[in-house]
Design an enzyme around this catalytic site. Sequence first.
Site, mmCIF file in Angstrom:
data_model
loop_
_atom_site.group_PDB
_atom_site.id
_atom_site.type_symbol
_atom_site.label_atom_id
_atom_site.label_comp_id
_atom_site.label_asym_id
_atom_site.label_seq_id
_atom_site.Cartn_x
_atom_site.Cartn_y
_atom_site.Cartn_z
ATOM 1 C CB CYS A 83 -0.995 -0.031 1.201
ATOM 2 S SG CYS A 83 -0.129 0.237 2.736
ATOM 3 C CB CYS A 123 -12.061 -12.858 9.652
ATOM 4 S SG CYS A 123 -10.743 -11.735 9.440
ATOM 5 C CB CYS A 160 -9.887 -13.055 14.362
ATOM 6 S SG CYS A 160 -10.596 -12.153 12.901
ATOM 7 N N GLY A 274 11.709 5.367 0.993
ATOM 8 C CA GLY A 274 10.776 4.273 1.064
ATOM 9 C C GLY A 274 9.296 4.797 0.988
ATOM 10 C CD GLU A 277 6.187 11.258 7.053
ATOM 11 O OE1 GLU A 277 6.821 10.302 7.941
ATOM 12 O OE2 GLU A 277 5.448 11.548 7.398
ATOM 13 C CD GLN A 781 -21.261 -8.263 12.821
ATOM 14 O OE1 GLN A 781 -20.527 -7.360 12.924
ATOM 15 N NE2 GLN A 781 -21.771 -9.044 13.914
ATOM 16 C CD GLU A 816 -25.983 -6.606 15.689
ATOM 17 O OE1 GLU A 816 -25.210 -6.954 16.357
ATOM 18 O OE2 GLU A 816 -27.353 -6.991 16.231
ATOM 19 N NE ARG A 894 -25.990 -9.328 25.709
ATOM 20 C CZ ARG A 894 -26.055 -10.435 26.218
ATOM 21 N NH1 ARG A 894 -25.411 -10.814 27.446
ATOM 22 N NH2 ARG A 894 -27.090 -11.244 25.582
ATOM 23 N NE ARG A 926 -15.251 -11.633 20.484
ATOM 24 C CZ ARG A 926 -14.293 -12.161 19.876
ATOM 25 N NH1 ARG A 926 -13.197 -11.491 19.312
ATOM 26 N NH2 ARG A 926 -14.105 -13.495 19.775
ATOM 27 C CB ALA A 1093 -26.468 -12.085 20.609
ATOM 28 C CD GLU A 1275 -21.555 -10.971 22.113
ATOM 29 O OE1 GLU A 1275 -21.620 -9.779 22.175
ATOM 30 O OE2 GLU A 1275 -22.725 -11.888 22.122
HETATM 31 C C1 LIG Z 1 3.618 2.519 9.466
HETATM 32 C C2 LIG Z 1 4.683 3.664 9.871
HETATM 33 C C3 LIG Z 1 5.442 3.446 10.745
HETATM 34 C C4 LIG Z 1 6.422 4.512 11.182
HETATM 35 N N1 LIG Z 1 7.205 4.374 12.395
HETATM 36 C C5 LIG Z 1 7.975 5.328 12.450
HETATM 37 C C6 LIG Z 1 8.664 5.225 14.180
HETATM 38 O O1 LIG Z 1 8.472 4.479 14.820
HETATM 39 N N2 LIG Z 1 9.639 6.082 14.219
HETATM 40 C C7 LIG Z 1 9.856 7.078 13.330
HETATM 41 O O2 LIG Z 1 10.824 7.991 13.588
HETATM 42 N N3 LIG Z 1 9.468 7.252 12.246
HETATM 43 C C8 LIG Z 1 8.315 6.433 11.950
HETATM 44 N N4 LIG Z 1 7.659 6.439 10.567
HETATM 45 C C9 LIG Z 1 7.956 7.575 9.550
HETATM 46 C C10 LIG Z 1 8.709 7.344 8.526
HETATM 47 O O3 LIG Z 1 8.657 5.792 8.257
HETATM 48 C C11 LIG Z 1 10.165 7.518 8.668
HETATM 49 O O4 LIG Z 1 10.235 8.998 8.999
HETATM 50 C C12 LIG Z 1 11.137 6.958 7.425
HETATM 51 O O5 LIG Z 1 12.352 7.098 8.046
HETATM 52 C C13 LIG Z 1 10.966 7.737 6.205
HETATM 53 O O6 LIG Z 1 11.846 7.415 5.262
HETATM 54 P P1 LIG Z 1 11.372 7.267 3.913
HETATM 55 O O7 LIG Z 1 12.631 6.764 3.210
HETATM 56 O O8 LIG Z 1 10.257 6.143 3.827
HETATM 57 O O9 LIG Z 1 10.926 8.827 3.579
HETATM 58 P P2 LIG Z 1 10.032 8.972 2.178
HETATM 59 O O10 LIG Z 1 8.700 9.155 2.485
HETATM 60 O O11 LIG Z 1 10.713 8.538 0.863
HETATM 61 O O12 LIG Z 1 10.846 10.745 2.317
HETATM 62 C C14 LIG Z 1 10.402 11.448 3.230
HETATM 63 C C15 LIG Z 1 10.963 13.204 3.075
HETATM 64 O O13 LIG Z 1 12.384 12.891 2.915
HETATM 65 C C16 LIG Z 1 12.825 13.392 1.877
HETATM 66 N N5 LIG Z 1 14.061 12.683 1.205
HETATM 67 C C17 LIG Z 1 14.186 11.342 1.173
HETATM 68 N N6 LIG Z 1 15.500 11.229 1.035
HETATM 69 C C18 LIG Z 1 16.268 12.227 0.745
HETATM 70 C C19 LIG Z 1 17.355 12.733 0.439
HETATM 71 N N7 LIG Z 1 18.137 11.860 0.309
HETATM 72 N N8 LIG Z 1 17.742 13.989 0.486
HETATM 73 C C20 LIG Z 1 16.718 14.838 0.737
HETATM 74 N N9 LIG Z 1 15.408 14.767 1.110
HETATM 75 C C21 LIG Z 1 15.047 13.231 1.012
HETATM 76 C C22 LIG Z 1 11.636 13.354 0.891
HETATM 77 O O14 LIG Z 1 11.689 14.165 -0.288
HETATM 78 C C23 LIG Z 1 10.686 13.489 1.787
HETATM 79 O O15 LIG Z 1 10.292 14.862 1.790
HETATM 80 C C24 LIG Z 1 6.611 5.505 10.211
HETATM 81 C C25 LIG Z 1 5.850 5.555 9.110
HETATM 82 C C26 LIG Z 1 5.028 4.715 8.783
HETATM 83 C C27 LIG Z 1 4.284 4.908 7.426
HETATM 84 S S1 FES Z 2 -7.839 -13.830 11.202
HETATM 85 FE FE1 FES Z 2 -9.321 -12.073 11.205
HETATM 86 S S2 FES Z 2 -7.776 -10.492 11.299
HETATM 87 FE FE2 FES Z 2 -6.486 -12.173 11.411
HETATM 88 S S1 FES Z 3 -2.852 -2.079 4.024
HETATM 89 FE FE1 FES Z 3 -2.297 -1.965 6.038
HETATM 90 S S2 FES Z 3 -0.281 -1.760 6.011
HETATM 91 FE FE2 FES Z 3 -1.014 -1.696 3.845
#
Ligand SMILES: Cc1cc2nc3c(=O)[nH]c(=O)nc-3n(C[C@H](O)[C@H](O)[C@H](O)COP(=O)(O)OP(=O)(O)OC[C@H]3O[C@@H](n4cnc5c(N)ncnc54)[C@H](O)[C@@H]3O)c2cc1C
Ligand code: FES
Ligand code: FES
Length: 1343
Positions: A83, A123, A160, A274, A277, A781, A816, A894, A926, A1093, A1275
């Site tokens: 995603c 599920c 689940c 990645g 963000e 449901q 439900e 309930r 639940r 229920a 439940e």
């Molecule tokens: C489910 C989830 C959990 C997360 N948990 C944490 C967590 O526990 N702790 C935490 O701190 N953060 C967390 N984050 C935030 C995020 O994952 C981090 O900030 C991550 O390090 C972003 O890196 P990316 O490469 O995916 O960034 P991107 O989304 O690719 O980029 C983020 C920004 O950085 C810029 N950028 C990237 N590389 C460069 C470069 N080389 N030079 C200049 N700009 C650049 C991009 O242009 C953009 O503005 C989470 C995010 C998600 C979605």
């Molecule tokens: S089996 Fe339903 S969310 Fe995991």
């Molecule tokens: S749909 Fe939840 S992590 Fe991608």
Amino acid sequence: MENIQKLIPKDAQTVLVFFVNGKKITEPAPDPEWTLLWYLRRKLRLTGTKYGCGEGGCGACTVMLSQYNARDDKIKHIAVNACLTPVCAMHGLAVTTVEGIGSSQEKLHAVQERIAKSHGSQCGFCTPGIVMSMYALLRNKTKIQEKDIESAFQGNLCRCTGYRPIIEGFKTFVEAWETQYANGNKGNSCVMGEECCRNMKTNEAKSMLYDKSSFQPYDPTQEPIFPPELKINTTYQKEYLYFKGESVLWLRPQNLHDVLSIKKYYPHSKIVGGNSEIGVEMKFKKITYPILLSPSLITEMNFCSVTNKGVEIGSSTTLTEIAKFLRDVVTKNPGRFNIFEAITDMLHWFAGNQVRNVASLAGNIITASPISDLNPILMASNAVLNVYSMDKGQRQVVMNESFFKGYRRTVIEDQEILMSIEIPFTKESQFFKAYKQAKRKEDDISIVTAAFNITLKENSNVVEEATLCYGGMGPTTKCATKTSKAMQYLSWNQNMLNVVFENLLQEFDLDISVPGGMAEYRKSLCLSLFFRFYVDVFSKIQKYNGTTMPSQYLSAATEESTLSWKSSQYFEITDNNRKVSDSVGKPVPHMSAFKQACGEALYCDDIPHFEDELFLTLVFSTKTHAEIVSIDASKALSVPGVVAFLSALDLEDNRNKLGPIFKDEEIFASKVVTSRSCVVGAVIAKSESAARKGKDLVSVIYNALHPVIVTIEDAIAHKSYFSSPRVLKKGDVVDVFKNTKPNRIIGGHVRSGAQEHFYLETMSAFAIRREDELEIISSTQNPAEIGHLASQALGISNNKVVSKVKRLGGGFGGKETRATILAIPVAIASYKLKKPVRAILDRDEDMQATGYRHPCLIKYQATFDNDGRITAAKFEIYANAGNSMDISCSMMERIVMHLDNCYFIPNIDVEGYLCKTNMPSNTAFRGFGGPQAMFAAETLIRDVAAALGKDYEEIADLNLYREGHLTHFNQCLTYCTISRCWKECIESSNYWKRKKSVEEFNKCNRWKKKGISMLPTKYGISFQGDLLMQGGALVLIYTDGSVLISIGGIEMGQGLFTKMIQVASRVLEVDINKIHISEMATNTIPNSSPTAASMSSDIYGMAVVDACTTLTKRLEPYRIKNPTGTWEDWVMSAYLDRVHLSATGFYVAPKIEYNPETNTGNLFEYFTYGAACSEVLVDCLTGDHTVLRTDIVMDLGESLNPAIDIGQIEGAFTQGYGYYTIEEMVFSPTGELLSRGPGAYKIPGFSDIPKTFNVSLLKGAPNPRAVYSSKAVGEPPLFLAASVFFAIKEAIRSARVDAGVSREFTLDTPATCARIRMACEDEITKQVKPTITRNGKPWNVVA
Ligand SMILES: Cc1cc2nc3c(=O)[nH]c(=O)nc-3n(C[C@H](O)[C@H](O)[C@H](O)COP(=O)(O)OP(=O)(O)OC[C@H]3O[C@@H](n4cnc5c(N)ncnc54)[C@H](O)[C@@H]3O)c2cc1C
Ligand code: FES
Ligand code: FES
């Protein structure tokens, strides 16, 4: 933008090429806005990969990416969230989805087989993602350990199962087990080792939920090969990419110069690491970045090296690679690497595995989030950033307190790129630590993070230099400069600690309106985390201090050791000379488990697409309470692809109605919106993206209305209630209170918050019109209700509407009644536009609009005698029902009936108010009010024990119901097994001995405390109304002997279909493999009740018995005539004799005799009983806790399927655990939901379940009132999780005693880390109170 062509090489590649499950995909027009998930599901129709949240927080979309690295001739495999992965980033890579590794028809992969057979799929909606996480782990590592499993699943959620069966199943891949398994069967030893049935007593062998020896061995050499073309044709990994989408351009330059030149002319172009963000910003903040630059070919940004000052890390290196690199550095040269250790430790808690596998360090730095986990470390270590731009060349920026210029802004300019980061070694006398505190331990963003860097003068305890950095204490990562300075030249002692605290409090003065809330907690964390560091350093430099620290205090610094998971399940299989085919009582796996594990199981949004289908999005109100002045959809309608806008104007008033009991809701709000869940209209378009774009362009003008009532307290102040209160009276409470001495009266209140269902499959619907008929498939449901309401809205008769459900990805009560808000607009759109229409709510929409478990305030008072026997009780209940009645009146019923939990209360007065507020309409969940009510009863009993200075267990036991007792609603308890469950639980948990050792532990530890607590539960089984207690079944036998069953209930993971097949197998005496249930459809079973229920097995089980008995009788003559024949022979003979081979069955439950006027007669069919004991470890400085062990004993009569029932117990317990501890819904004072996805709302993850989890089913307790002596289970076990809550309370109590504050205190649910920490009052919490109110408005409120 046109000029950008000049910067792009002529031969840039414009066609995207990658492989999916070994098949080459060539996409001539890739759009950079497409995610891999969208591409797989919508373009390739590979629907095994699921959408659960779209923000990287649930893991349902996990797939494996493989890349060939020519340099070292290796293939790297990683699990990622599809995603968040742009499909454009797939060029030259191989994607493996769940469909690519095995199939239920051909050959299952070992991972798929083991999760299904170990009952790890209910599920099934989370299952493909979990399978792929495990698969990627196995592909990456030949020998895995238990700790690898732990980190591989940090990014996966399941709502689940309670995780235990998944862990158990996958533990068989751990090196020791698998090796033994593969090699062990030589000679006499069994592959099962100690678990070999020959080593077990007969009973134990019978008591196994599955047979591990049936698992096929895992053979890594049989894995699909990496596409040879990607190995041979390395140009894929070298090409300049130029993908032009509708509004976004994707460029993958080949060298640094190209990147810098684009940045020079297009400074707002974005480098994508990645995308973790950027992806979230594009989806949820609706930000469009016109140029995205992939740096994956830039070698200067992708490397890790050791320098003479420390290490240098290329900015695009992924967090997983960084962790590996730093671990190697530390292992090879131990000693000078405190900073590197702090980073690797922190990375363990950073996001989930899937995010770490792609996210970059630069992404974390440049995002500049105030709660970044890594920025405090980089700042405290004075990391140096190498920054480049075309015009200025290279410059070095030190990451110090001037680096962040404001919220999400840094000194790095738009034209610049971050190339690499230099992190220094640590010196001999340098101490460096980093800490993170989050709501949930794993995969959660921080509340507060801290990194502390101090250097002491050589051979002394005097601070030479200090840098304390914090995240979560302001709009940016902050350095506590004043505090750091004040520490210089001070000795490491109490005096310095006082100076630090004083300065920190001045530097970080948050008030209650601070974004993120929890001001007091965050301030206390700021001090507490430093205190932890102080103790840690102190213990290491004791020789320079001249004093030692009392050993109890050292617990402030001890890190929680990782404990491995253990579990046991006990149950009984009664043989009673049964037939081989009879599977009742056997732990048969869920009938769809294999399909679910292979991604073949179809959910609503997986239905194959139709050529001309349309997509519908709902336009929700953006105001909490307002008059609609006007709605203008013209801009939406001008979006290419948008075909229609529907609103209240399209329906006659009498058709624009919704509501399960009272029709007090509108399908489309016509004049007034009373909550943000109100649907103002619907945009229908040819594509999902057009519909979503259109939806954002619908302009609604509102006129704010007052009051806006959000909380229970608001409702009480405005006397805003639905109807008059529910009143129940028994005995003479007034008289008892009058004649009881004040010291034998206790009183208090309990306050519980909302809980989100968080079913993994969000609400979805699909409708198709054929002639004047309509077929609706939806995630409900209650399909009958959907059909009925759709026919009403459309003004057509019910027989023209077929409503179907194949399966749900979880429901838990949330689907439900609330499924109507999406399914009915979809039905209307399809019928009116004469086209198939599809819709699925995004996770944030689902969470905002579909209601929650009712938040409750229950006030209580009770009288008791000198022994502690309760003599009378009064309860006042306030439940936040939201903006419409929904089924809140039944929920209140309930609550009222479960206020006793398991205790005999001879005199009682209850008043229950349903608060009418401007929240979304709260609904079934639940337990349906039971968990709130029983929680009050348990608190009350504990208060009585406290008032008498006695043990809770003694008072509980004294008041427990016994056989023949009358409840407060005057139902006589028969077959009452509460005492048996209670006693068995005390025994099996070794309660008294462990309680003693908890006390011992607490004496020796000041900052870590243990708590242990028991509790019983009793749950009434019935719908509380005769009408719904009916159910039908249809059983068809085909001439090949196969049997098809239809029932009125739906399958949502609870195993209903499996149990029904088992029941039929007993009556028909036919193997379960010959029996199938396809779906629930209203054209086979009409007028069915909701699947709710916990009643469905009881009702439909009896209906199936009824239908099957009819058929058995019809086949009887043929069995008699041909006693040695087979089932197929008898069926064929009957057919040839023109015997009717289908039959309906119907069940009507015995009449409910309860009369609310007189409070007499039986209300429930029977009760399900149980007891639990939980032990926890609490960190008093942060409020974190760990559940060390839980033991459960439940009376489920004679279980129809112990594997499914134990799965229900564990799943309900885990959901209840979330409810009582970590799941906190956060609302703004104006009623807006602030916790709208898995990022902000935390359900329990893999690591949150009890480290030891034992479940046993009470033996020898048949239930005469349900099918085959079984009992309802869905439940009843949920409340048992409150044992964790009360164990936490015990631990806090011990901390309070140590701190010299009152033992008694109020703790609301959920017991979040913030509430736990603030209840562990001490010198630190005293200093942070009270929080100064600047603008008078808190950031959030409790609804
Ligand atoms: C489910 C989830 C959990 C997360 N948990 C944490 C967590 O526990 N702790 C935490 O701190 N953060 C967390 N984050 C935030 C995020 O994952 C981090 O900030 C991550 O390090 C972003 O890196 P990316 O490469 O995916 O960034 P991107 O989304 O690719 O980029 C983020 C920004 O950085 C810029 N950028 C990237 N590389 C460069 C470069 N080389 N030079 C200049 N700009 C650049 C991009 O242009 C953009 O503005 C989470 C995010 C998600 C979605
Ligand atoms: S089996 Fe339903 S969310 Fe995991
Ligand atoms: S749909 Fe939840 S992590 Fe991608």
